[in-house]
Design a protein around this motif. Structure first.
Motif, PDB file in Angstrom:
ATOM      1  N   ALA A   1       0.849  -1.196   0.000  1.00  0.00           N
ATOM      2  CA  ALA A   1       0.000   0.000   0.000  1.00  0.00           C
ATOM      3  C   ALA A   1       0.885   1.246   0.000  1.00  0.00           C
ATOM      4  O   ALA A   1       1.777   1.371   0.836  1.00  0.00           O
ATOM      5  N   PRO A   2       0.659   2.160  -0.923  1.00  0.00           N
ATOM      6  CA  PRO A   2       1.492   3.368  -0.991  1.00  0.00           C
ATOM      7  C   PRO A   2       1.086   4.403   0.050  1.00  0.00           C
ATOM      8  O   PRO A   2      -0.034   4.386   0.565  1.00  0.00           O
ATOM      9  N   LYS A   3       2.005   5.297   0.330  1.00  0.00           N
ATOM     10  CA  LYS A   3       1.745   6.440   1.206  1.00  0.00           C
ATOM     11  C   LYS A   3       1.626   7.676   0.330  1.00  0.00           C
ATOM     12  O   LYS A   3       2.434   7.879  -0.573  1.00  0.00           O
ATOM     13  N   ILE A   4       0.639   8.497   0.625  1.00  0.00           N
ATOM     14  CA  ILE A   4       0.433   9.732  -0.128  1.00  0.00           C
ATOM     15  C   ILE A   4       0.622  10.899   0.828  1.00  0.00           C
ATOM     16  O   ILE A   4       0.007  10.942   1.886  1.00  0.00           O
ATOM     17  N   GLU A   5       1.481  11.816   0.459  1.00  0.00           N
ATOM     18  CA  GLU A   5       1.698  13.012   1.267  1.00  0.00           C
ATOM     19  C   GLU A   5       1.477  14.242   0.404  1.00  0.00           C
ATOM     20  O   GLU A   5       1.912  14.298  -0.730  1.00  0.00           O
ATOM     21  N   LYS A   6       0.791  15.214   0.962  1.00  0.00           N
ATOM     22  CA  LYS A   6       0.551  16.487   0.268  1.00  0.00           C
ATOM     23  C   LYS A   6       1.804  17.341   0.388  1.00  0.00           C
ATOM     24  O   LYS A   6       2.367  17.479   1.466  1.00  0.00           O
ATOM     25  N   LEU A   7       2.244  17.878  -0.723  1.00  0.00           N
ATOM     26  CA  LEU A   7       3.405  18.771  -0.719  1.00  0.00           C
ATOM     27  C   LEU A   7       2.949  20.160  -0.312  1.00  0.00           C
ATOM     28  O   LEU A   7       1.972  20.682  -0.837  1.00  0.00           O
ATOM     29  N   GLU A   8       3.654  20.757   0.607  1.00  0.00           N
ATOM     30  CA  GLU A   8       3.299  22.092   1.090  1.00  0.00           C
ATOM     31  C   GLU A   8       4.139  23.181   0.428  1.00  0.00           C
ATOM     32  O   GLU A   8       3.623  24.104  -0.154  1.00  0.00           O
ATOM     33  N   SER A   9       5.438  23.048   0.508  1.00  0.00           N
ATOM     34  CA  SER A   9       6.280  24.152   0.046  1.00  0.00           C
ATOM     35  C   SER A   9       7.271  23.768  -1.042  1.00  0.00           C
ATOM     36  O   SER A   9       7.919  24.625  -1.620  1.00  0.00           O
ATOM     37  N   GLU A  10       7.403  22.489  -1.320  1.00  0.00           N
ATOM     38  CA  GLU A  10       8.390  22.047  -2.296  1.00  0.00           C
ATOM     39  C   GLU A  10       8.011  22.486  -3.712  1.00  0.00           C
ATOM     40  O   GLU A  10       6.853  22.455  -4.089  1.00  0.00           O
ATOM     41  N   GLN A  11       8.978  22.887  -4.478  1.00  0.00           N
ATOM     42  CA  GLN A  11       8.749  23.341  -5.855  1.00  0.00           C
ATOM     43  C   GLN A  11       9.079  22.211  -6.823  1.00  0.00           C
ATOM     44  O   GLN A  11       9.974  22.325  -7.642  1.00  0.00           O
ATOM     45  N   ALA A  12       8.348  21.119  -6.738  1.00  0.00           N
ATOM     46  CA  ALA A  12       8.568  19.977  -7.621  1.00  0.00           C
ATOM     47  C   ALA A  12       7.567  20.028  -8.774  1.00  0.00           C
ATOM     48  O   ALA A  12       6.535  20.684  -8.685  1.00  0.00           O
TER      49      ALA A  12
ATOM     50  N   ALA B   1       3.713  19.808  -8.923  1.00  0.00           N
ATOM     51  CA  ALA B   1       3.363  18.604  -8.158  1.00  0.00           C
ATOM     52  C   ALA B   1       2.658  19.010  -6.866  1.00  0.00           C
ATOM     53  O   ALA B   1       3.068  19.937  -6.198  1.00  0.00           O
ATOM     54  N   GLU B   2       1.584  18.292  -6.558  1.00  0.00           N
ATOM     55  CA  GLU B   2       0.835  18.539  -5.333  1.00  0.00           C
ATOM     56  C   GLU B   2       1.016  17.414  -4.319  1.00  0.00           C
ATOM     57  O   GLU B   2       0.769  17.599  -3.140  1.00  0.00           O
ATOM     58  N   TYR B   3       1.427  16.228  -4.802  1.00  0.00           N
ATOM     59  CA  TYR B   3       1.539  15.061  -3.937  1.00  0.00           C
ATOM     60  C   TYR B   3       2.844  14.329  -4.201  1.00  0.00           C
ATOM     61  O   TYR B   3       3.409  14.411  -5.282  1.00  0.00           O
ATOM     62  N   VAL B   4       3.280  13.585  -3.177  1.00  0.00           N
ATOM     63  CA  VAL B   4       4.373  12.628  -3.351  1.00  0.00           C
ATOM     64  C   VAL B   4       3.802  11.270  -2.945  1.00  0.00           C
ATOM     65  O   VAL B   4       3.174  11.125  -1.900  1.00  0.00           O
ATOM     66  N   VAL B   5       3.974  10.296  -3.824  1.00  0.00           N
ATOM     67  CA  VAL B   5       3.472   8.938  -3.592  1.00  0.00           C
ATOM     68  C   VAL B   5       4.703   8.039  -3.453  1.00  0.00           C
ATOM     69  O   VAL B   5       5.571   8.030  -4.311  1.00  0.00           O
ATOM     70  N   ALA B   6       4.759   7.285  -2.362  1.00  0.00           N
ATOM     71  CA  ALA B   6       5.911   6.415  -2.101  1.00  0.00           C
ATOM     72  C   ALA B   6       5.436   5.140  -1.409  1.00  0.00           C
ATOM     73  O   ALA B   6       4.310   5.067  -0.925  1.00  0.00           O
ATOM     74  N   ASN B   7       6.331   4.145  -1.349  1.00  0.00           N
ATOM     75  CA  ASN B   7       5.969   2.911  -0.670  1.00  0.00           C
ATOM     76  C   ASN B   7       6.370   2.939   0.771  1.00  0.00           C
ATOM     77  O   ASN B   7       6.990   3.758   1.286  1.00  0.00           O
TER      78      ASN B   7
END
Length: 49
Positions: A23-34, A43-49
């Motif tokens: 199951a992946p983890k989803i985190e909302k990006l707050e300040s990163e300029q990705a 980018a608004e989210y980072v999805v990782a395992n």
């Protein structure tokens, strides 16, 4: 870890599940300029395992 926009978050989830079979983890990006790895929008989210 995949940086993605709102439009491509489901695609990123599918790819992480297929690749890692967990199951992946989803985190909302707050300040990163990705940028989204699929369309180069902000980018608004980072999805990782």
């Amino acid at each position: 870890m995949i940086h993605c926009c709102q439009e491509h978050v489901e695609l990123a989830l599918d790819i992480v599940v297929d690749e890692y079979e967990t199951a992946p983890k989803i985190e909302k990006l707050e300040s990163e300029q990705a940028t989204c790895e699929y369309c180069q929008n902000k980018a608004e989210y980072v999805v990782a395992n």
